[in-house]
Write an enzyme that holds these catalytic residues in place. Structure first.
Site, mmCIF file in Angstrom:
data_model
loop_
_atom_site.group_PDB
_atom_site.id
_atom_site.type_symbol
_atom_site.label_atom_id
_atom_site.label_comp_id
_atom_site.label_asym_id
_atom_site.label_seq_id
_atom_site.Cartn_x
_atom_site.Cartn_y
_atom_site.Cartn_z
ATOM 1 N N ALA A 75 0.805 -1.158 0.043
ATOM 2 C CA ALA A 75 0.061 0.004 0.033
ATOM 3 C C ALA A 75 0.847 1.064 -0.126
ATOM 4 C CB ALA A 75 -1.034 -0.152 1.192
ATOM 5 N N HIS A 76 1.687 1.471 -1.003
ATOM 6 C CA HIS A 76 2.786 2.471 -1.232
ATOM 7 C C HIS A 76 1.977 3.878 -0.920
ATOM 8 C CE1 HIS A 76 5.803 -0.114 -2.514
ATOM 9 N NE2 HIS A 76 5.245 -0.466 -3.371
ATOM 10 N N ASP A 77 1.135 4.096 -1.922
ATOM 11 C CA ASP A 77 0.512 5.750 -1.733
ATOM 12 C C ASP A 77 -0.296 5.840 -0.774
ATOM 13 O OD1 ASP A 77 0.688 6.053 -5.411
ATOM 14 O OD2 ASP A 77 2.374 6.147 -3.856
#
Ligand code: RIB
Ligand code: CA
Length: 322
Positions: free
Chosen positions: A244-246
């Site tokens: 869940a990078h962003d």
């Protein structure tokens, strides 16, 4: 109650889209604008996707088209195998009758909005930092008028985490290292949410299926666009699910207590085999470091309560549909 008025600078991008859905649902976030940038796909594709996402999840929010290429290099090839040829998982986006683009380029939209609302605007940047660097060049004074800058990018070696596009570099920084070094040098409050914590924050298949089943239209959209992204993570042996990078950068903005941070100036390597490497000189480090002297401190995320971050996303998507 709005606590965060955000200009979302983004290269949608599957995880960018997931983070936008969260922002659109969060009661403490007012989206003042969405600015597109090249990165996960061409500027034409990321801009089209930004318009689509705004129309579907944040109607009325202005969208401004941003940079098509880095400050000093060629634009990278689109990452179709990661984000799909359409940048949003190849799910076959319906045409939407979206509002027209803002007439200004992204960097001008950013500078003018910040000047009009001094002290109020948070820049949440989850792609290459080219638009922010251009806005600083347009008006260096915006650095004192921005409330804060939160970026998704970088990798600082915490827990052995390396880059994700080279052994040294994370994708957003690698796309435009010169822009990143300029952004980290400006006198504004910068927090950096890097791979060190996003690699701890995995939305598993079961988690995403639960969001699909309990999250209404938004939950079904998150499931649909994450199928392509999950295949990429699985085929590259990165994770069973998706990083869940962003979304992690958006979570940091509204729930910083879920993160541990470390202060100190950050430099970016802008050439050679380590191009795009982010290096922090933590406060208190007793070494001679002239290349870090005189630069403002950035807060780098070095730890995360990942279950808490995932629970926050679940509550935002599913409590609305409870
Ligand atoms: O390295 C991950 C980052 O690169 C994310 O922002 C993803 O969307 C890509 O832009
Ligand atoms: Ca992104």
């Amino acid at each position: 109650m709005t606590l965060h008025t955000v200009i979302y600078d983004t290269d949608p991008g599957i995880d960018d889209a997931i983070a936008l859905v969260f922002q659109a649902l969060h009661p403490e976030i007012e989206l003042a604008g969405i600015t597109s940038v090249f990165g996960n796909a061409s500027i034409a594709t990321t801009t089209r996707n930004a318009l689509y996402l705004a129309q579907r999840f944040a109607p009325g929010v202005p969208v401004a088209r941003g940079a098509a290429a880095p400050l000093q290099c060629m634009a990278p090839e689109p990452l179709g195998w990661i984000h799909g040829d359409d940048g949003l998982g190849n799910i076959g986006l319906p045409e939407v009758d979206h509002a027209p683009l803002d007439s200004r380029p992204a960097h001008q939209f950013i500078a003018e909005t910040v000047r009009a609302r001094p002290g109020e605007i948070t820049l949440l940047a989850v792609g290459p930092l080219t638009n922010l660097a251009l806005a600083l060049a347009d008006d260096p004074g915006i650095a004192e008028r921005v409330k804060e800058v939160v970026i998704m990018g970088g990798a600082f070696g915490i827990g052995g985490v390396l880059g994700n596009v080279t052994p040294a570099a994370e994708a957003n920084i690698h796309c435009d290292p010169h822009a990143a070094d300029l952004v980290f040098a400006a006198p504004w409050k910068v927090s950096i949410v890097g791979l060190d914590v996003t690699h701890e924050t995995v939305m598993t298949t079961a988690y995403l299926a639960s969001i699909r089943d309990r999250g209404g239209d938004a939950g079904r959209f998150v499931w649909d666009i994450s199928r392509h992204y999950e295949r990429f993570h699985s085929e590259s042996d990165q994770a069973t699910g998706i990083f869940a990078h962003d979304y992690s950068a958006a979570a940091y903005l509204v729930a910083p207590h879920l993160y541990e941070t470390r202060g100190g100036p950050v430099r970016v390597v802008t050439e050679g085999i380590a191009n795009g490497l982010t290096i922090q000189k933590p406060f208190g480090m007793q070494v001679d470091a002239p290349d870090w002297e005189g630069r403002p401190s950035c807060e780098v995320c070095v730890g995360v309560d990942a279950p808490g971050v995932l629970d926050l996303f679940d509550r935002m998507l599913c409590d609305q549909n409870a």
